[in-house]
Structures are given as C-alpha cells and as structure tokens.
Enzyme design. Structure first.
Site, short mmCIF file in Angstrom:
data_model
loop_
_atom_site.label_atom_id
_atom_site.label_comp_id
_atom_site.label_asym_id
_atom_site.label_seq_id
_atom_site.Cartn_x
_atom_site.Cartn_y
_atom_site.Cartn_z
N GLY A 248 -2.69 -1.93 6.91
CA GLY A 248 -2.38 -0.91 7.89
C GLY A 248 -2.94 0.47 7.55
O GLY A 248 -3.47 0.71 6.45
N HIS A 249 -2.78 1.39 8.50
CA HIS A 249 -3.33 2.72 8.37
C HIS A 249 -2.68 3.47 7.19
O HIS A 249 -1.49 3.39 6.96
CB HIS A 249 -3.15 3.51 9.66
N GLY A 250 -3.53 4.17 6.44
CA GLY A 250 -3.04 5.01 5.34
C GLY A 250 -2.69 4.25 4.08
O GLY A 250 -2.16 4.85 3.13
N GLY A 268 0.91 3.10 5.11
CA GLY A 268 1.29 3.93 3.98
C GLY A 268 1.65 3.20 2.71
O GLY A 268 2.12 3.81 1.74
#
Length: 349
Positions: A248-250, A268
């Site tokens: 996922g993003h980050g 994250g």
C-alpha cells in the site's frame, strides 16, 4: 563439462571434493536436476542434510553437492557418485545452476513498433521490445531490457541493467534503481487507495508522492506497489517480493526483506532490514516490524513486531504463544465434554 571443471568454477565455496579421494571419478556433467526422480546420469544435484540421505541411495545423478557430513560423502562414493562439500548446499547448487543456465536476454535494439517520446532519454545498449510505450521525460539507464507491451509513464527513471518484463506498468513519479527485475504484469507506482468519507460520498485524495525501488530489488508477477498522497513508498535494496503481493501507499521496507505470495501491506507499514513475510500475511495500517522479524503464513498482524520476533496466527501473537494456543485448540472438544460432565455433577449437587 567435467566435474573437475565445475569444482574449479565454484571456487572457494566448494570446501572440499571427492577428487582428493578418487581422481578417476570425474564424470561429464551436462546439467542440474532435483535429487529425486528428475535426476539422471550426467546431472549434478544437492542434499541439504542427513534427513535426505535416502535420496543418495536412489538418485541417478552423477555428482552431488553435500553438507559437511562424512557419512553422506562415504555413501555417495560407495555408489560411484562424485561430491562437493560446502557449508550451504542449496546456495552452492544455485551457483551450479548459473554455470549451465543464464536467463535469455535479447540483443540491444529498439523495435519499430515501440512508441518513445522525443524528450525521453535512452541509455546505451538498451533493448526495447514491441509495442513498448515510453512517455515524456522518462530516463532509461544503460543496458536496460524492456520487454514487449511495457508502459513507462512520464518522468520515470529506470536504473542501469534493470529488466522490465512483458506487460508491466511503471506509473509517474516512480524511480527504479540499478539491477532490478520487475516481472510480468506488475504495476509499480499506481495511485494508492486514498479516499475520504464525506456526507455526500467518497472524496478522492490525489496521490502526489513518489515510489522508489532501490538497487537490486526483484518483483514477482502481478504485484502492485502504490504511490502515496505525499512522501514516498520505498522498497529497500536487495528486497525480493513474490507474485501477487499488494504494498500500500507510504509503505517502507528496509534492505534484504523477503515477501512471499499474496501478502498484503496496508498504508504506512514499515519493515526493518531482513524482515520475512510468509504467504498470505496481512498487515494493518501503520504497523512496524523490527529488523529480522518474521510473520508466518496466514498471519494477521495488527500491532508492532519487535526486532527478531516471530509472530503467527490471527490476530498475530508470538510464535511460542501461538503453538501453546494451537495445542489447546486441538483439545477443545475433549475439554468441552469434561466441562459438560462437571457442570452436570455440580448441578445435581
């Protein structure tokens, strides 16, 4: 190729070999094989430890890579099988495979059907296959190999000697380091799942960050690594990622991590160095893994994992605790019957 030539090519990793005992036992080796029924005369295989000793009596291989086990070595010689001793049989077998096999690589050329924006920068000795699309301001390093149908969005950077296999997509704001392998169907740097609930529906949060793959990263088929709203998603150097993984993003990984098939990391998540995620591990938002930690297969991880810890189960707990719970779980029917028995007795009292 003679067995003695293979020993020479493997170098210091081959600690000792049967030629010191029997110089005449120097068979011709034509390839590698598994030690079971796949092996045949002229192949070299390997044994990892004494628990596989029965294979030494049944294999058709002409040579074996063996651990430091005198009994196994004597067993091989009795059958006329040449052997190499090493501290890591599987690793040396991988080196033996590389002697006989190298991945196919096309000669440097640009296929006439490729579409390359005039502002894109292309390095030297680059292969660009059929129907590849390279958009504006993209930078392609030297000795890069781009197989058919790859799409590279604007402003992407691809490092030297990296290979992009067929049908993968590299989205904008993506930087891929040197010596990386991106396998077929993977999508690197697409928009992260950023939506905010409102009274009238979901409000989209644009993903303006960057996706960075450091040097030596390998990505399996149909894996996705998302771009964040701000900041970066970063995959540390020499990390290996299997097929069908969602990052996922980050998210950020340290160096040398290994992530098996169908694992999923929510936004994250941070992995330290040398973290291992087994198949189908799921990790919740913002969870952090310390260096050298492990999540075993099918674990659902909702809280931070300390360095060196192994976790298992759903929700994930320390592996030692998981084993105790599993042992009790197997006895639940028996325990329940005992509970019912005592309940009836206490009820009668």
């Amino acid at each position: 190729m003679k067995f003695s030539e293979i020993v020479e090519k493997l170098g210091e990793a081959a600690v000792s070999n049967s030629l010191t005992i029997n110089k005449e036992l120097d068979p011709e080796i034509t390839g590698t094989a598994a030690i079971d029924d796949e092996s045949s005369s002229g192949t070299i295989s390997y044994v990892e430890g004494a628990k596989f000793k029965t294979f030494v009596n049944t294999t058709n291989a002409s040579a074996l890579i063996l651990p430091k086990d005198k009994d196994l070595q004597a067993q091989a010689l009795e059958r006329g099988i040449a052997w190499i001793e090493t501290s890591n049989s599987r690793l040396l077998f991988a080196k033996a495979i590389a002697i006989f096999y190298q991945p196919w690589r096309p000669v440097a050329e640009i296929h006439p059907t490729a579409v390359i924006h005039p502002t894109a920068k292309i390095g030297i000795n680059v292969y660009i296959g059929a129907h590849v699309v390279i958009q504006a301001e993209a930078e392609i390093g030297d000795d890069v190999c781009i197989h058919p149908n790859v799409v590279i969005y604007p402003n992407c950077k691809i490092g030297d000697r990296t290979t992009l296999h067929a049908n993968c997509s590299i989205h904008e704001r993506t930087q891929i380091g040197m010596d990386c392998q991106i396998n077929s169907g993977s999508v690197i740097g697409a928009e992260g799942f950023g939506f905010i609930p409102t009274a009238t529906g979901w409000e989209k949060m644009h993903q303006s960050g960057y996706t960075i793959l450091e040097d030596g990263v390998e990505i399996g088929c149909n894996t996705t690594i998302d771009r964040p709203a701000v900041g970066e998603t970063r995959i540390g150097q020499n990390t290996v990622i299997d097929n069908l993984v969602q990052i996922g993003h980050g998210c950020k990984t340290g160096a040398g991590c290994a992530i098996a098939a169908q694992a999923g990391m929510a936004g994250g998540v941070e992995l330290g160095n040398r973290v291992i995620l087994a198949g189908q591990v799921g990790i919740a938002n913002q969870v952090k893994f310390g260096d050298g930690s492990i999540a075993s297969a099918n674990s659902g991880v909702h809280s931070d994992v300390p360095p060196g810890e192994t976790v298992s189960g759903y929700p994930a707990v320390s592996h030692s605790q998981y084993l105790k719970v599993s042992a009790i779980l197997n006895r639940l029917p028996e325990m329940y019957q005992t509970f019912r028995k005592w309940k009836r007795k206490l009820g009668n009292i």
